[in-house]
Structure formats: C-alpha cells, structure tokens
Design a protein around this motif. Structure first.
Motif, short mmCIF file in Angstrom:
data_model
loop_
_atom_site.label_atom_id
_atom_site.label_comp_id
_atom_site.label_asym_id
_atom_site.label_seq_id
_atom_site.Cartn_x
_atom_site.Cartn_y
_atom_site.Cartn_z
N GLY A 245 8.44 6.31 2.10
CA GLY A 245 8.38 7.49 2.95
C GLY A 245 7.01 7.67 3.55
O GLY A 245 6.18 6.76 3.59
N THR A 246 6.74 8.89 4.01
CA THR A 246 5.45 9.17 4.60
C THR A 246 4.35 9.20 3.56
O THR A 246 3.20 8.96 3.87
N LYS A 247 4.72 9.51 2.32
CA LYS A 247 3.77 9.48 1.24
C LYS A 247 4.01 8.25 0.40
O LYS A 247 5.11 7.71 0.35
N LYS A 248 2.99 7.78 -0.28
CA LYS A 248 3.12 6.60 -1.11
C LYS A 248 4.05 6.88 -2.27
O LYS A 248 3.92 7.88 -2.96
N THR B 1 0.82 -1.21 0.00
CA THR B 1 0.00 0.00 0.00
C THR B 1 0.85 1.26 0.00
O THR B 1 0.39 2.32 -0.42
N ASP B 2 2.10 1.15 0.47
CA ASP B 2 2.99 2.31 0.50
C ASP B 2 3.72 2.55 -0.81
O ASP B 2 4.09 3.68 -1.12
N ILE B 3 3.97 1.50 -1.57
CA ILE B 3 4.83 1.64 -2.75
C ILE B 3 4.07 1.61 -4.07
O ILE B 3 4.63 1.95 -5.11
N VAL B 4 2.79 1.22 -4.04
CA VAL B 4 2.04 1.05 -5.28
C VAL B 4 1.05 2.19 -5.45
O VAL B 4 0.36 2.60 -4.50
#
Length: 233
Positions: free
Chosen positions: A223-226, A159-162
């Motif tokens: 990071g804090t954003k995707k 969910t963070d990288i895609v």
C-alpha cells in the motif's frame, strides 16, 4: 573511509551497551532480522523473481554468449556484434528509469509482472532470430529494456514490504540470491546451447520468466505505507 571506520560513533552517541548489550546483542538482532526476512512470504517470492531475472541481467549469459552467438551463428563481423551488444547496454541504461516511472505511478507488482512478460517474449524472439535484420535490432532493444529492469523493480518492492529494522538484512540476502543465481544460469544456458542450440536455451529462460509471473500472483500489493514483516507472513 573515516565514516566506515567510525560510523557507529557518527550515527549515535548512545553507549554500545544500551544497543543490545554490545556486539553479541547486535549480532543477535542481525540474525533475527535475517530470520524474519526468510519467514516473509513476499520477500521470498520477490527474491525468487530476482533469481529468475538474473538470467538476463548485465552479466552472465549476455556477456558470455550473445557476442559469440552473433559472430558464430548469425555470421556477423565482430565489430558489428560489439555494436549490437552496445545497443543492448544502452537499452539497459534506459530500463530502470522507464520501469521505475511506471512502478511509481501504477501497480508495483503489476509493473514487475509486465516486465517479466516482455522479458519472456523478447527473450524467445531474440533466441530464434537467425539473421541480421531490422527485426533483430528491435528484438534486442526490447530485450535490453525488459531484462535490465528486474533489479530496480525488486529493490523498490523490498523497500515497501520490509520493516526498516530488517532493511539491511533484506538487501544483503537479496543481493546474495541474485549473485549466486548468475553462475547457475550461465552453466545451464551453456549446456542447453551445446546440446540443443541457442533458440532452445533462450526459450527455456523465457519459460522461467512466465513461472515468475505466476509466483507474483501470491504477492500482496504494497500500500501507500510500508507493510510490516508480520503482515506478509
């Protein structure tokens, strides 16, 4: 059921033609999402980690081999063997919450690497336990806490990288990879147990956990954003 039948109508009143020229356009967008996932280095590494981690997930080798191992190799009563398997399942219920808490507060990649390290140690430890003792209970508890963490940790990383537009494709591919890996680990473990014994079979699985830890060194920490798909390529 009505939502699944009429989901498109519920989600948007936009005419279908404007969403990529109908079914053909949506199919094209779907294939593009799958292709972008397969080109994403982070996604492929994380999927490989899930594939390796499928060796210790709730089904597969645990369900197939642990109770027979307790009964036949450790000479335990089947009732006590069932109790040990229940202990393993209870540890598996706690694992996602424990590791998820650590993942949210510390490094996601680092937490996943730590879970793989604990999985490798506890898998080897459990594999070479030759009698019933308090240490067997301890090793089984650590084993359950570690090996049941992989799915929740890899999903969180996804969910963070895609990118959101490729999220459905990413999760479907990830589940497919994990599902297909289960039978492979069951066959490999069964062959190793028949040929060399339970300890060597579990030691081999532990080796793959260490390899997965090394593979994660090539994954960028989200990071804090995707992160977007292109940033991971």
């Amino acid at each position: 059921m009505p939502y699944f039948l009429f989901g498109d109508a519920v989600k948007s009143k936009t005419p279908v033609a404007t969403l990529g020229e109908g079914k053909r356009g949506r199919a094209f967008q779907g294939w593009e999402a799958y292709k972008s996932c397969l080109k994403n280095r982070n996604f492929m590494v994380i999927s490989m980690v899930l594939m390796v981690g499928a060796a210790g997930m709730s089904g597969g080798i645990n369900t197939t081999f642990l109770v027979p191992h307790f009964v036949n190799d450790l000479n335990l009563d089947v009732t006590y063997a069932a109790f040990l398997f229940t202990l393993l399942q209870l540890a598996g219920l706690v694992a996602p919450m424990l590791w998820g808490w650590a993942s949210d507060r510390f490094s996601r990649v680092g937490t996943l690497q730590l879970s793989l390290l604990v999985s490798a140690i506890s898998t080897t430890w459990l594999g070479w336990m030759t009698s019933m003792s308090g240490w067997l209970l301890v090793s089984l508890s650590f084993y359950g806490l570690a090996v049941h963490s992989r799915q929740s940790l890899t999903q969180t990383l996804l969910t963070d990288i895609v990118d959101e537009q490729a999220m459905d494709a990413a999760f479907s591919l990830n589940y497919a990879i994990g599902f297909m890996s289960g039978p492979f680990w069951t066959l490999l473990t069964g062959w190793m147990m028949h040929k060399y014994g339970f300890g060597y079979a579990f030691s081999l699985i532990a080796t793959y956990y260490f390899l997965a830890m090394i593979a994660l060194l090539f994954t960028r920490e989200p990071g804090t954003k995707k992160s977007r798909m292109g940033a991971a390529e």
